[in-house]
Design a protein around this motif. Sequence first.
Motif, mmCIF file in Angstrom:
data_model
loop_
_atom_site.group_PDB
_atom_site.id
_atom_site.type_symbol
_atom_site.label_atom_id
_atom_site.label_comp_id
_atom_site.label_asym_id
_atom_site.label_seq_id
_atom_site.Cartn_x
_atom_site.Cartn_y
_atom_site.Cartn_z
ATOM 1 N N ALA A 162 79.191 -7.886 -13.061
ATOM 2 C CA ALA A 162 79.729 -8.016 -14.566
ATOM 3 C C ALA A 162 79.211 -9.546 -14.895
ATOM 4 N N ALA A 163 79.228 -9.537 -16.446
ATOM 5 C CA ALA A 163 78.742 -10.923 -16.925
ATOM 6 C C ALA A 163 79.923 -11.753 -16.875
ATOM 7 N N VAL A 164 80.157 -12.703 -15.909
ATOM 8 C CA VAL A 164 81.424 -13.445 -15.984
ATOM 9 C C VAL A 164 81.174 -14.735 -15.812
ATOM 10 N N GLY A 165 80.054 -15.149 -16.212
ATOM 11 C CA GLY A 165 79.447 -16.573 -16.145
ATOM 12 C C GLY A 165 78.994 -17.048 -14.847
ATOM 13 N N PRO A 166 78.361 -18.375 -14.828
ATOM 14 C CA PRO A 166 77.831 -18.694 -13.392
ATOM 15 C C PRO A 166 78.863 -19.301 -12.505
ATOM 16 N N ASP A 167 80.018 -19.407 -12.892
ATOM 17 C CA ASP A 167 81.319 -19.952 -12.016
ATOM 18 C C ASP A 167 81.494 -19.027 -11.077
#
Length: 215
Positions: free
Chosen positions: A182-187
């Motif tokens: 899922a596109a949840v960001g690099p964190d």
Amino acid sequence: MTKVHPNAAAAAAVAPAAVAEEKGEAVSLTVWRRSLLFNGKGFTVFDCKGNLVYRVETYGGGSPREVVLMDADGHGLLTIRRKKLSLADEWLVYEGDAAASRSAAAPPKRFTARRHVSLRPTRCLAHLSPPRRQSCADGGVVPSCRYDVEGSYAGRSLDVFASSVLGDEQRRRVATVCQKEAAVGPDVFRLVVQPGFEPSLAMAVVILLDQMNAS
């Protein structure tokens, strides 16, 4: 979508990561580059069911000189400490909470980690080497592994390879860091640990790379 917040009902249960390790299965963890404490910095790590497995909590700005990897109950598992007065970028990895052990015997040192330095482009980022001599009961030396980290921490794409310090074994991949589906960001990213490799040590590698990139 993979659950991010911990499952409080499982706090008293055996850590699923340990269960998977006993069964000889790969352990898949979700790493959240955020502390559960207000105004804190660090990491929060969950298993595939959303149960809290590890956490790291630091305070203040910049990169701390010492970071402790804790289990879900706050017990120190490994201490990652940047080495002072070193000509190279070096970190030391100790067993347990080194700060809590200063009044007693020094905690066992597990590894020395060094940032890989090269004038040429390379995928190699860091090396973890065990203590020079690890004695066993009969006076001999216990064979041990060294670990090489390759890839891109900024891109959340890493591979950890193990090889014998004696050079008598073919190196093998023991852990992988990759982006979540899922596109949840690099964190928020995934840490997959192969059977036979400690999940806590794999998480210590993530902390080391985070420290190296912040320094």
